[in-house]
Design an enzyme around this catalytic site. Structure first.
Site, PDB file in Angstrom:
ATOM      1  N   THR A  49       0.808  -1.148   0.228  1.00 34.26           N
ATOM      2  CA  THR A  49      -0.002   0.004   0.223  1.00 34.26           C
ATOM      3  C   THR A  49       0.921   1.067  -0.032  1.00 34.26           C
ATOM      4  O   THR A  49       0.545   2.227  -0.592  1.00 34.26           O
ATOM      5  CB  THR A  49      -0.774  -0.063   1.225  1.00 34.26           C
ATOM      6  OG1 THR A  49      -1.445  -1.310   1.319  1.00 34.26           O
ATOM      7  CG2 THR A  49      -1.917   1.214   1.050  1.00 34.26           C
ATOM      8  N   TYR A 112     -13.066  -3.696   2.200  1.00 36.19           N
ATOM      9  CA  TYR A 112     -14.214  -3.034   2.116  1.00 36.19           C
ATOM     10  C   TYR A 112     -15.524  -3.840   1.906  1.00 36.19           C
ATOM     11  O   TYR A 112     -16.321  -3.830   2.524  1.00 36.19           O
ATOM     12  CB  TYR A 112     -14.292  -2.192   0.555  1.00 36.19           C
ATOM     13  CG  TYR A 112     -15.668  -1.441   0.264  1.00 36.19           C
ATOM     14  CD1 TYR A 112     -15.601  -0.087   1.015  1.00 36.19           C
ATOM     15  CD2 TYR A 112     -16.509  -1.998  -0.543  1.00 36.19           C
ATOM     16  CE1 TYR A 112     -16.756   0.406   0.851  1.00 36.19           C
ATOM     17  CE2 TYR A 112     -17.829  -1.286  -0.658  1.00 36.19           C
ATOM     18  CZ  TYR A 112     -17.821  -0.114   0.107  1.00 36.19           C
ATOM     19  OH  TYR A 112     -19.047   0.885   0.008  1.00 36.19           O
ATOM     20  N   TYR A 138      -1.578 -10.778   5.195  1.00 38.02           N
ATOM     21  CA  TYR A 138      -1.609  -9.231   5.832  1.00 38.02           C
ATOM     22  C   TYR A 138      -2.882  -8.975   6.443  1.00 38.02           C
ATOM     23  O   TYR A 138      -3.706  -8.674   5.565  1.00 38.02           O
ATOM     24  CB  TYR A 138      -1.055  -8.571   4.475  1.00 38.02           C
ATOM     25  CG  TYR A 138      -0.657  -6.941   4.729  1.00 38.02           C
ATOM     26  CD1 TYR A 138      -0.591  -6.683   6.191  1.00 38.02           C
ATOM     27  CD2 TYR A 138      -0.742  -6.048   3.757  1.00 38.02           C
ATOM     28  CE1 TYR A 138      -0.589  -4.995   6.461  1.00 38.02           C
ATOM     29  CE2 TYR A 138      -0.561  -4.633   4.230  1.00 38.02           C
ATOM     30  CZ  TYR A 138      -0.495  -4.239   5.434  1.00 38.02           C
ATOM     31  OH  TYR A 138      -0.263  -2.917   5.753  1.00 38.02           O
ATOM     32  N   ARG A 143      -7.384  -0.574   7.606  1.00 30.44           N
ATOM     33  CA  ARG A 143      -7.606  -0.412   6.083  1.00 30.44           C
ATOM     34  C   ARG A 143      -8.576  -1.322   5.718  1.00 30.44           C
ATOM     35  O   ARG A 143      -9.445  -0.909   4.750  1.00 30.44           O
ATOM     36  CB  ARG A 143      -6.249  -0.513   5.208  1.00 30.44           C
ATOM     37  CG  ARG A 143      -5.225   0.617   5.386  1.00 30.44           C
ATOM     38  CD  ARG A 143      -4.031   0.380   4.582  1.00 30.44           C
ATOM     39  NE  ARG A 143      -3.151   1.255   4.682  1.00 30.44           N
ATOM     40  CZ  ARG A 143      -3.286   2.457   3.790  1.00 30.44           C
ATOM     41  NH1 ARG A 143      -3.815   2.990   3.095  1.00 30.44           N
ATOM     42  NH2 ARG A 143      -2.126   3.436   4.089  1.00 30.44           N
ATOM     43  N   LYS A 166       1.987 -10.593   8.135  1.00 29.35           N
ATOM     44  CA  LYS A 166       2.424  -9.360   8.560  1.00 29.35           C
ATOM     45  C   LYS A 166       1.222  -8.930   9.300  1.00 29.35           C
ATOM     46  O   LYS A 166       0.054  -8.628   8.845  1.00 29.35           O
ATOM     47  CB  LYS A 166       2.582  -8.466   7.476  1.00 29.35           C
ATOM     48  CG  LYS A 166       2.597  -6.861   7.704  1.00 29.35           C
ATOM     49  CD  LYS A 166       2.705  -5.975   6.477  1.00 29.35           C
ATOM     50  CE  LYS A 166       2.940  -4.655   6.895  1.00 29.35           C
ATOM     51  NZ  LYS A 166       2.929  -3.639   5.866  1.00 29.35           N
ATOM     52  N   ILE A 208       7.720  -5.443   8.714  1.00 29.18           N
ATOM     53  CA  ILE A 208       7.774  -4.893   7.576  1.00 29.18           C
ATOM     54  C   ILE A 208       7.351  -3.356   7.565  1.00 29.18           C
ATOM     55  O   ILE A 208       6.225  -3.041   8.180  1.00 29.18           O
ATOM     56  CB  ILE A 208       6.650  -5.682   6.507  1.00 29.18           C
ATOM     57  CG1 ILE A 208       7.316  -7.029   6.222  1.00 29.18           C
ATOM     58  CG2 ILE A 208       6.577  -4.783   5.287  1.00 29.18           C
ATOM     59  CD1 ILE A 208       6.391  -7.722   5.394  1.00 29.18           C
TER      60      ILE A 208
END
Length: 292
Positions: A49, A112, A138, A143, A166, A208
């Site tokens: 991202t 979303y 992830y 987000r 992650k 990360i």
């Protein structure tokens, strides 16, 4: 492949530099990769991202992967971000992305559409079966709008081509639960710069990082101290850098880190819409921090 033996320490979710016309600035990208490697980071993560991937075309993504892997030339591992909220589209991307020389794929949880825990499991199961490289999960609910619970992660960890996670839930207790129950070969890295030092000290394999774009030497040193049970020196660096973590995410990522990098003379401060550079008040705080 045991990713814990390959991807420990500091990985950097690298930015995508742009020119004034918003084309990809490959010269800056190449020089920036060299800068990160020369300052001690352990691996690079391209097309996360932080690289503004939602604004990149498929061809740009392919070109960036090829360019980065060629520039790195085996000096450090390269992880490639391939994710999305359509399982079938992710599978199609895995077929066309040049992943032959990549070490692993980092795949964000669907955003979303907020699938159930069973939906998350089935998504990643399908992605792992299609991926030519080990998949790093992830989890970033800030987000995606959906937390992947530890029970789902640990269930996925039993699949043969899921190599790690992650974990960016910003939930320390959840991190400890994962560390307490993970398989021995399952990589667990932090995705939260503000928690990375104590998480690594508590048993994570590394991070990360976004902040390591701007402070690769300092951040890598901090993580190495934490990995080597030198909490005192790790904590000192963490305290010194902590204000920068807050500034980087004060408005959005990567506007924050690109402001730092532009003031350091490493890239130009251009972002593709809908992202814009930091507002002047925050940018002035960035400059003041760097002057310190």
């Amino acid at each position: 492949m045991n990713l814990r033996n390959i991807l420990g320490g500091t990985g950097v979710a690298i930015v995508t530099p742009f020119n004034e016309d918003f084309s990809v600035d490959y010269d800056a990208l190449g020089n920036f990769c060299d800068h990160l490697i020369n300052n001690g980071v352990n691996y690079l993560v391209v097309l996360g991202t932080t690289g503004e991937t939602p604004t990149l075309s498929k061809q740009e993504k392919i070109d960036i992967i090829n360019y980065t892997i060629e520039r790195v030339n085996g000096r450090v591992p390269v992880v490639v971000g391939v994710g999305g909220n359509s399982t079938q589209n992710v599978i199609e991307d895995l077929k066309v992305m040049p992943l032959e020389k990549a070490t692993a794929v980092l795949s964000t949880a669907p955003y979303y559409n907020k699938p159930s825990q069973e939906g998350l499991y089935q998504h990643y199961k399908a992605v792992s079966e299609a991926s030519p490289k080990p998949v790093i999960l992830y989890n970033v609910p800030g987000r995606t709008g959906k937390n992947m619970e530890p029970s789902t992660t640990l269930r996925l960890a039993e699949l043969p081509n899921v190599g790690g996670i992650k974990e960016a839930s910003n939930n320390f207790a959840q991190s400890i639960h994962l560390l307490s129950h993970r398989p021995a070969d399952f990589l667990v890295v932090s995705g939260d710069d503000d928690l990375a030092m104590p998480q690594v000290a508590a048993g994570m394999d590394g991070v990360i990082s976004v902040a390591a774009n701007a402070f690769p030497k300092e951040f890598s040193t901090m993580v190495n101290h934490a990995l080597n049970n030198n909490a005192k020196d790790a904590a000192k660096i963490n305290i010194d850098l902590f204000e920068s973590f807050l500034l980087m995410f004060a408005e959005n990522n990567p506007a924050g880190v690109k402001a730092f990098l532009s003031h350091q003379g490493l890239i130009k401060n251009y972002l593709r819409l809908p992202l814009v550079p930091l507002s002047q008040p925050i940018d002035e705080k960035v400059q003041a921090f760097l002057k310190k």
